[in-house]
Structures are given as C-alpha cells and as structure tokens.
Enzyme design. Structure first.
Site, PDB file in Angstrom:
ATOM      1  CG  HIS A 147      -1.860   1.157   1.280  1.00  0.00           C
ATOM      2  ND1 HIS A 147      -3.108   1.121   0.694  1.00  0.00           N
ATOM      3  CD2 HIS A 147      -1.737   2.395   1.810  1.00  0.00           C
ATOM      4  CE1 HIS A 147      -3.719   2.270   0.887  1.00  0.00           C
ATOM      5  NE2 HIS A 147      -2.902   3.063   1.564  1.00  0.00           N
ATOM      6  CG  HIS A 172      -1.931   5.836   8.594  1.00  0.00           C
ATOM      7  ND1 HIS A 172      -3.172   5.430   8.165  1.00  0.00           N
ATOM      8  CD2 HIS A 172      -1.794   7.122   8.166  1.00  0.00           C
ATOM      9  CE1 HIS A 172      -3.765   6.410   7.511  1.00  0.00           C
ATOM     10  NE2 HIS A 172      -2.955   7.452   7.503  1.00  0.00           N
ATOM     11  CD  GLU A 199      -3.429  11.858   6.760  1.00  0.00           C
ATOM     12  OE1 GLU A 199      -2.478  11.346   6.169  1.00  0.00           O
ATOM     13  OE2 GLU A 199      -4.414  11.199   7.184  1.00  0.00           O
ATOM     14  CE1 TYR A 229     -10.483   7.574   0.592  1.00  0.00           C
ATOM     15  CE2 TYR A 229     -10.967   7.705   2.941  1.00  0.00           C
ATOM     16  CZ  TYR A 229     -10.059   7.552   1.914  1.00  0.00           C
ATOM     17  OH  TYR A 229      -8.727   7.372   2.190  1.00  0.00           O
ATOM     18  CG  HIS A 266      -7.630  11.637  10.894  1.00  0.00           C
ATOM     19  ND1 HIS A 266      -8.126  11.478   9.614  1.00  0.00           N
ATOM     20  CD2 HIS A 266      -8.455  10.918  11.703  1.00  0.00           C
ATOM     21  CE1 HIS A 266      -9.172  10.691   9.639  1.00  0.00           C
ATOM     22  NE2 HIS A 266      -9.399  10.332  10.886  1.00  0.00           N
ATOM     23  CG  HIS A 277      -5.998   8.637  10.892  1.00  0.00           C
ATOM     24  ND1 HIS A 277      -4.824   9.230  11.309  1.00  0.00           N
ATOM     25  CD2 HIS A 277      -5.979   8.693   9.531  1.00  0.00           C
ATOM     26  CE1 HIS A 277      -4.133   9.648  10.256  1.00  0.00           C
ATOM     27  NE2 HIS A 277      -4.813   9.318   9.158  1.00  0.00           N
TER      28      HIS A 277
END
Length: 273
Positions: free
Chosen positions: A150, A193, A199, A208, A224, A230
C-alpha cells in the site's frame, strides 16, 4: 459579490467547489469552476465571485507558505499525476465601469474595507507568470502499486507548498480519484497509521473507499491532527478481509486531502463544532 471585491494579503487560496458553479472575475480575466475542478488565487490577486445559477458550497485552503507548485516526480519521470499542460489561465476580460464599489482586504488575520468609485478589474492587459489558474481533477492520472503493498497517499499529490525541510511539505493537496486497485496479498484501503502532518479530508461526490459506513458524505470533512492514529471504519475492514484478490475499481467518487504539519491551535481546540 455585486460591486464588491476582495484580495487576500495573508496567503494564497485554493478553492474546491463541492456543489454549484462559481465564476471568479479577476484582474487577469475570468475563471469558471464546477465541482471536480479547483481554482488557485495567488496572494494579492483581486477577485469578484459570482454564483452561476443556484447556491454553492465547497472548501477553501489558505496557504501561508511557499506558492503551490507541482510536486517533484523523481523516478516517475515526465508524465502522469497532474500534468502542467492541464492547468488553465483565465479567459481574458476586464471591466470598464465607474460605479461605487467596496474592496475587502484580509491582512494580518483581520478583514479591512474601503470604498472606491470604480471597478478594480480594469486591467486591460498583463504580462508575467504570477496569475490565478484552474485545474480539472478529472484530468489527474493516478499511479500506484501494481503487484503488492500500500503506497503512501503522497503519490496522489496534485499540488504542494514546499517547506525548508526536505521530504516535508508545508501543504500537500491530494486527490483520491477513479483508479484500479490491483495489489495482491495486500489490505488495499489505508491501514491504521499516524503522520507528522495533519490530514484534512473532504468529499466532492460518491463514497470514499475507506469510509463506507455512511458517516462521511459529500460536503463533509474529516480531520486527523498530528500523530493521531486513524484508519478505515470497521465495515470496510471486514469487507476487505472477505474480499477476493481480483482487481477492483475504486470508481464513482472524488475525495480531496490536505496534509499540513501545523498542529491544531489552542483556540481551535476550545471551539465546539
């Protein structure tokens, strides 16, 4: 804004419409934007904003650092992501009109106003490389992992405001657009993470792919702050655990993501929302 004008002396503005169309009348000409497009108004550029039929809403990012620019592509090379050829300058126009007008100026965190007897948009011609512009987020060409793992969302950066610290931006403006997810043996949505950068995320349309439970809707936001853990909601985690490994298409939504290393202010933390 009839006979009213504005410029921001504190910072550059990035405008992201989510509903309704806007017209920015500037000293350099006219910029029309709709949901799915963005407009960048540099510091000090005078504007008049008009609605193009019906109410409008969206997001504004105020950048106090270095001017927004394309990110360095590194080994990616010359193509993909946001391409320079897709950024559009204003359509030439000016106002030759003497009428009572009011100019608003944001300076030092305060709003000031003065009365004038003519339009501020009376510039007939201009020359230079400092001007407002627009970009269609649907022209963004995403890249990603094509075997496993990812990648960091920085691969979806449209524009960045560089900082003096290598590898850390003042602001990264990121778009999550239509794309194929093909990584094998990989949890494809963002895992749990935390980041040095705060963010802030908005949704223009659709759902989303990391928040499918219904709590994050178009026009909404999520925030965040610095080093706050989160990740995806529970339903999305369980859905991916049971998903077969074939290629999937993340389609039908457009989310924007602003990453900023500045922590929340004391006044912001005291406010109720």
């Amino acid at each position: 804004m009839k006979d009213e004008y504005f410029y921001n002396a504190d910072g550059e503005m990035l405008v992201v419409p989510q509903q309704g169309e806007l017209r920015f009348c500037t000293e350099f000409g006219i910029i029309d934007v709709e949901p799915g497009e963005i407009a960048i108004i540099p510091r000090g550029v005078k504007i008049k904003v008009e609605l193009k039929g019906g109410p409008a809403r969206g997001y504004i990012c105020e950048n106090y650092g270095g001017a927004l620019t394309l990110p360095e592509r590194g080994p990616i090379g010359a193509n993909c992501m946001a391409n320079q050829r897709d950024f559009l300058a204003p359509v030439a126009a000016y106002e030759d009109r003497d009428a009572p007008s009011r100019m608003y100026v944001k300076w030092g965190g305060s709003l000031w106003a003065t009365e004038l007897k003519h339009s501020l948009l009376d510039v007939i011609a201009w020359h230079g490389n400092y001007y407002p512009y627009k970009y269609d987020l649907r022209r963004y060409s995403p890249i990603g992992p094509i075997l496993f793992d990812h990648a960091d969302p920085s691969i979806f950066t449209v524009l960045t405001s560089p900082s003096e610290t290598p590898g850390t931006a003042n602001i990264d403006f990121v778009v999550f657009c239509d794309r194929w997810l093909v990584a094998e043996h990989t949890f494809r949505p963002p895992w749990y993470h935390m980041n040095v950068m705060s963010e802030f995320m908005g949704l223009i349309y659709g759902v989303y792919d990391a928040k499918t439970g219904g709590g994050f809707v178009p026009g909404g936001v999520s925030l965040h702050n610095t080093l706050l853990p989160h990740g995806p909601d529970r339903g999305r985690v369980r859905g991916r655990e049971q998903c077969r490994p074939e290629a999937a298409q993340a389609r039908g939504y457009d989310g924007v993501h602003v990453r900023d290393p500045v922590p929340a202010t004391r006044d912001g933390l005291r406010r109720r929302h």
